[in-house]
Design a protein around this motif. Structure first.
Motif, PDB file in Angstrom:
ATOM      1  N   ILE A  57       0.889  -1.158   0.000  1.00 54.76           N
ATOM      2  CA  ILE A  57       0.000   0.000   0.000  1.00 54.76           C
ATOM      3  C   ILE A  57       0.923   1.202   0.000  1.00 54.76           C
ATOM      4  O   ILE A  57       1.641   1.441   0.974  1.00 54.76           O
ATOM      5  CB  ILE A  57      -0.913   0.032   1.245  1.00 54.76           C
ATOM      6  N   GLU A  58       0.930   1.906  -1.113  1.00 56.38           N
ATOM      7  CA  GLU A  58       1.832   3.034  -1.291  1.00 56.38           C
ATOM      8  C   GLU A  58       3.258   2.576  -1.000  1.00 56.38           C
ATOM      9  O   GLU A  58       3.728   1.653  -1.622  1.00 56.38           O
ATOM     10  CB  GLU A  58       1.354   4.226  -0.459  1.00 56.38           C
ATOM     11  N   GLU A  59       3.937   3.190  -0.017  1.00 57.54           N
ATOM     12  CA  GLU A  59       5.321   2.792   0.265  1.00 57.54           C
ATOM     13  C   GLU A  59       5.442   1.834   1.443  1.00 57.54           C
ATOM     14  O   GLU A  59       6.522   1.678   2.017  1.00 57.54           O
ATOM     15  CB  GLU A  59       6.199   4.022   0.476  1.00 57.54           C
ATOM     16  N   ALA A  60       4.365   1.161   1.810  1.00 57.16           N
ATOM     17  CA  ALA A  60       4.409   0.130   2.852  1.00 57.16           C
ATOM     18  C   ALA A  60       4.337  -1.224   2.166  1.00 57.16           C
ATOM     19  O   ALA A  60       3.436  -1.479   1.364  1.00 57.16           O
ATOM     20  CB  ALA A  60       3.249   0.295   3.820  1.00 57.16           C
ATOM     21  N   TYR A  61       5.310  -2.091   2.462  1.00 56.21           N
ATOM     22  CA  TYR A  61       5.398  -3.407   1.842  1.00 56.21           C
ATOM     23  C   TYR A  61       5.153  -4.464   2.912  1.00 56.21           C
ATOM     24  O   TYR A  61       5.826  -4.498   3.930  1.00 56.21           O
ATOM     25  CB  TYR A  61       6.779  -3.589   1.204  1.00 56.21           C
ATOM     26  N   PHE A  62       4.156  -5.313   2.683  1.00 53.62           N
ATOM     27  CA  PHE A  62       3.767  -6.375   3.609  1.00 53.62           C
ATOM     28  C   PHE A  62       4.213  -7.707   3.021  1.00 53.62           C
ATOM     29  O   PHE A  62       3.947  -7.991   1.847  1.00 53.62           O
ATOM     30  CB  PHE A  62       2.247  -6.406   3.779  1.00 53.62           C
ATOM     31  N   VAL A  63       4.887  -8.532   3.827  1.00 55.67           N
ATOM     32  CA  VAL A  63       5.323  -9.843   3.332  1.00 55.67           C
ATOM     33  C   VAL A  63       5.206 -10.872   4.453  1.00 55.67           C
ATOM     34  O   VAL A  63       5.466 -10.582   5.617  1.00 55.67           O
ATOM     35  CB  VAL A  63       6.770  -9.785   2.764  1.00 55.67           C
ATOM     36  N   PHE A  64       4.777 -12.068   4.072  1.00 54.95           N
ATOM     37  CA  PHE A  64       4.629 -13.187   4.999  1.00 54.95           C
ATOM     38  C   PHE A  64       5.279 -14.387   4.342  1.00 54.95           C
ATOM     39  O   PHE A  64       4.908 -14.769   3.225  1.00 54.95           O
ATOM     40  CB  PHE A  64       3.142 -13.452   5.271  1.00 54.95           C
ATOM     41  N   THR A  65       6.282 -14.973   4.998  1.00 60.64           N
ATOM     42  CA  THR A  65       7.095 -16.026   4.404  1.00 60.64           C
ATOM     43  C   THR A  65       7.119 -17.263   5.279  1.00 60.64           C
ATOM     44  O   THR A  65       7.290 -17.175   6.496  1.00 60.64           O
ATOM     45  CB  THR A  65       8.553 -15.539   4.222  1.00 60.64           C
ATOM     46  N   THR A  77       7.713  -3.281   5.851  1.00 63.45           N
ATOM     47  CA  THR A  77       8.846  -2.385   5.621  1.00 63.45           C
ATOM     48  C   THR A  77       8.372  -1.170   4.824  1.00 63.45           C
ATOM     49  O   THR A  77       7.323  -1.199   4.181  1.00 63.45           O
ATOM     50  CB  THR A  77       9.990  -3.092   4.864  1.00 63.45           C
ATOM     51  N   PHE A  78       9.180  -0.105   4.865  1.00 68.59           N
ATOM     52  CA  PHE A  78       8.761   1.162   4.285  1.00 68.59           C
ATOM     53  C   PHE A  78       9.784   1.690   3.281  1.00 68.59           C
ATOM     54  O   PHE A  78      10.987   1.578   3.490  1.00 68.59           O
ATOM     55  CB  PHE A  78       8.524   2.184   5.400  1.00 68.59           C
ATOM     56  N   GLY A  79       9.250   2.266   2.206  1.00 67.11           N
ATOM     57  CA  GLY A  79      10.069   2.873   1.165  1.00 67.11           C
ATOM     58  C   GLY A  79      10.587   4.220   1.609  1.00 67.11           C
ATOM     59  O   GLY A  79      10.231   4.719   2.666  1.00 67.11           O
ATOM     60  N   PRO A  80      11.469   4.770   0.818  1.00 70.06           N
ATOM     61  CA  PRO A  80      11.748   4.353  -0.561  1.00 70.06           C
ATOM     62  C   PRO A  80      12.751   3.203  -0.678  1.00 70.06           C
ATOM     63  O   PRO A  80      12.781   2.506  -1.676  1.00 70.06           O
ATOM     64  CB  PRO A  80      12.313   5.607  -1.206  1.00 70.06           C
ATOM     65  N   ASP A  81      13.554   2.951   0.362  1.00 68.49           N
ATOM     66  CA  ASP A  81      14.580   1.905   0.221  1.00 68.49           C
ATOM     67  C   ASP A  81      14.178   0.578   0.866  1.00 68.49           C
ATOM     68  O   ASP A  81      14.850  -0.421   0.694  1.00 68.49           O
ATOM     69  CB  ASP A  81      15.919   2.374   0.786  1.00 68.49           C
ATOM     70  N   TYR A  82      13.079   0.542   1.638  1.00 69.86           N
ATOM     71  CA  TYR A  82      12.541  -0.669   2.267  1.00 69.86           C
ATOM     72  C   TYR A  82      13.532  -1.360   3.203  1.00 69.86           C
ATOM     73  O   TYR A  82      13.532  -2.559   3.346  1.00 69.86           O
ATOM     74  CB  TYR A  82      12.000  -1.641   1.206  1.00 69.86           C
ATOM     75  N   THR A  83      14.381  -0.558   3.872  1.00 69.90           N
ATOM     76  CA  THR A  83      15.319  -1.111   4.842  1.00 69.90           C
ATOM     77  C   THR A  83      14.882  -0.836   6.281  1.00 69.90           C
ATOM     78  O   THR A  83      15.508  -1.316   7.208  1.00 69.90           O
ATOM     79  CB  THR A  83      16.735  -0.537   4.632  1.00 69.90           C
ATOM     80  N   LYS A  84      13.814  -0.061   6.470  1.00 74.27           N
ATOM     81  CA  LYS A  84      13.291   0.228   7.798  1.00 74.27           C
ATOM     82  C   LYS A  84      11.900  -0.367   7.922  1.00 74.27           C
ATOM     83  O   LYS A  84      11.127  -0.345   6.972  1.00 74.27           O
ATOM     84  CB  LYS A  84      13.230   1.735   8.046  1.00 74.27           C
TER      85      LYS A  84
END
Length: 115
Positions: A57-65, A77-84
């Motif tokens: 959703i926008e710059e929020a990335y949700f992942v389940f592994t 994790t959050f953009g723009p670099d998705y490291t936080k």
């Protein structure tokens, strides 16, 4: 021969997926002070190394592994670099539900999964 290859590939992909339903959401107040909510269903990722569902959703990335028989990792994790962001091993409650949340000021990001 081509049909047999397609059937084999379909069976391999079906056996590698896991039965999990996850929803990512963002709850926030708009410029008028009204509560807003955006939701997205996580979908299968097409990499063949592990079982993973994801969405953004926008710059929020949700992942389940899934990384082992009954072991899972959840991340927001959050953009723009998705490291936080936030990560957790997923522990399901007695109702087979897992929840991970991240708060940024008045905005709440939530990942909810059910087996």
């Amino acid at each position: 021969m081509k049909k047999m290859t397609q059937i084999t590939l379909a069976l391999i992909l079906a056996s590698s997926t896991f039965a999990m339903e996850c929803v990512g959401s963002k709850t926030f107040r708009d410029n008028l002070g009204n509560s807003q909510r955006k939701e997205v269903m996580l979908e299968k990722a097409f990499d063949y190394s592990d079982d993973k569902i994801h969405a953004d959703i926008e710059e929020a990335y949700f992942v389940f592994t899934k990384y082992d028989q009954e072991k899972y990792v959840a991340k927001i994790t959050f953009g723009p670099d998705y490291t936080k962001g936030i990560a957790s091993t997923a522990t399901f409650d007695m109702n087979n539900r897992f929840e991970l949340a991240s708060v940024n000021g008045g905005t709440v990001y939530k990942l909810v999964c059910r087996k």
